[in-house]
Design a protein around this motif. Structure first.
Motif, PDB file in Angstrom:
ATOM      1  N   PRO A 115       0.819  -1.232   0.000  1.00  0.00           N
ATOM      2  CA  PRO A 115       0.000   0.000   0.000  1.00  0.00           C
ATOM      3  C   PRO A 115       0.842   1.266   0.000  1.00  0.00           C
ATOM      4  N   ILE A 116       2.003   1.225   0.647  1.00  0.00           N
ATOM      5  CA  ILE A 116       2.871   2.407   0.671  1.00  0.00           C
ATOM      6  C   ILE A 116       3.443   2.673  -0.706  1.00  0.00           C
ATOM      7  N   GLU A 117       3.906   1.630  -1.379  1.00  0.00           N
ATOM      8  CA  GLU A 117       4.442   1.795  -2.723  1.00  0.00           C
ATOM      9  C   GLU A 117       3.367   2.308  -3.671  1.00  0.00           C
ATOM     10  N   SER A 118       2.140   1.791  -3.491  1.00  0.00           N
ATOM     11  CA  SER A 118       1.026   2.265  -4.330  1.00  0.00           C
ATOM     12  C   SER A 118       0.745   3.734  -4.059  1.00  0.00           C
ATOM     13  N   ARG A 131       5.875   4.282   6.013  1.00  0.00           N
ATOM     14  CA  ARG A 131       5.150   3.031   6.278  1.00  0.00           C
ATOM     15  C   ARG A 131       4.705   2.959   7.741  1.00  0.00           C
ATOM     16  N   PHE A 132       5.598   3.361   8.645  1.00  0.00           N
ATOM     17  CA  PHE A 132       5.242   3.383  10.062  1.00  0.00           C
ATOM     18  C   PHE A 132       4.059   4.314  10.301  1.00  0.00           C
ATOM     19  N   LEU A 133       4.106   5.502   9.724  1.00  0.00           N
ATOM     20  CA  LEU A 133       3.026   6.465   9.912  1.00  0.00           C
ATOM     21  C   LEU A 133       1.734   5.987   9.259  1.00  0.00           C
ATOM     22  N   TYR A 134       1.851   5.365   8.101  1.00  0.00           N
ATOM     23  CA  TYR A 134       0.675   4.843   7.396  1.00  0.00           C
ATOM     24  C   TYR A 134      -0.048   3.815   8.264  1.00  0.00           C
TER      25      TYR A 134
END
Length: 290
Positions: free
Chosen positions: A4-7, A25-28
């Motif tokens: 999801p982060i890469e997207s 990614r941590f924040l997401y």
């Protein structure tokens, strides 16, 4: 399945380093960025890239993963099992008090029409209470501000998961602002203000505790309120915390609102346990600071 982060990064055509991707990614994961609109997500990424303090907080949180795990396991605001482990007699006492409050409320709101009683059973449900973070923001705490805020970030995830409101109250000798994140959902304007809030002055703890009491009273928050205090450990009004009036107020908060208090102090040597007599638990950030 695509990360999801890469997207997200690809979607907004952003060029991030591996380190920045890990922070994002941590924040997401902890702030539930997927709940935001596309426009809000774009705004958050832009803010993330421009905000060195936010990136530092994410970095702190990743480095403190083990300590944060211990906090998640032990702070009563996060683990209900831990909240319930405060002694059988105390637990039964508060359960009885809560049952009495619910019965009184149910009695008051029950109406009769003819031979039919209309009973609002939804009012009888015990919903989880709020998490209330009291964050000392003073000259003495300036060096630890990013560290403390990094510890608060994962609480958004827990509030979101438990469907609890998260309040953050920065304070020194007064309270200029407070933030409410309903059910742990991110409000970008308030979140940005929280991240950028600057330290100043000295700390008085009694006014913020009085503010918490008013907050609970005004919103009729009567179920297991969790209050977590981040402090350097030496409020200038410490002697007032042991006064008869303060003790009566804090005992009322525990009794009426089922409030439980945890303290995260920066240095154990500065912590006065007599002044923080009302805390159910205390944690010390010495190891994290080093």
């Amino acid at each position: 399945m695509k990360d999801p982060i890469e997207s997200l990064i690809e979607k907004f055509d952003q060029d991030l380093s591996l380190e920045q991707r890990n922070y994002l990614r941590f924040l997401y994961e902890n702030l539930h960025l997927e709940d935001l609109s596309n426009r809000e997500q774009h705004y958050f990424i832009d803010y993330f890239l421009k905000s060195e303090p936010l990136r530092n907080m994410a970095a702190f949180a990743l480095e403190l993963a083990d300590i944060l795990h211990e906090i998640r396991e032990n702070i009563p605001a996060i683990e209900k099992a831990e909240r319930m482990a405060n002694g059988k007699e105390q637990r039964l006492y508060y359960e009885r008090k809560w049952s009495e409050l619910r019965r009184q409320k149910l009695k008051q709101q029950t109406t009769k029409n003819g031979n039919i009683f209309y009973v609002p059973f939804h009012e009888y449900k015990q919903d989880p209470g709020p998490m209330i973070i009291c964050l000392e923001q003073t000259t003495g705490m300036e060096a630890y501000s990013e560290l403390c805020k990094s510890m608060i970030l994962p609480l958004f995830m827990n509030a979101h998961r438990e469907n609890r409101d998260l309040y953050i109250i920065p304070y020194d000798q007064q309270i200029d602002v407070h933030y409410r994140f309903e059910n742990g959902h991110l409000n970008l304007a308030d979140f940005k203000s929280f991240i950028e809030y600057k330290a100043k002055g000295e700390a008085e703890l009694l006014p913020v505790l009085q503010f918490v009491r008013s907050l609970l009273h005004e919103n009729q928050l009567g179920s297991e309120a969790e209050v977590i205090i981040f402090t350097e450990g030496t409020p200038i009004d410490g002697q007032h915390l042991v006064s008869k009036q303060a003790k009566a107020m804090l005992e009322e908060m525990k009794r009426k609102y089922l409030a439980e208090f945890s303290v995260i102090a920066m240095h154990e040597d500065n912590f006065n346990k007599q002044q923080f007599w009302f805390a159910n638990k205390a944690f010390f950030a010495d190891d994290a600071i080093q």
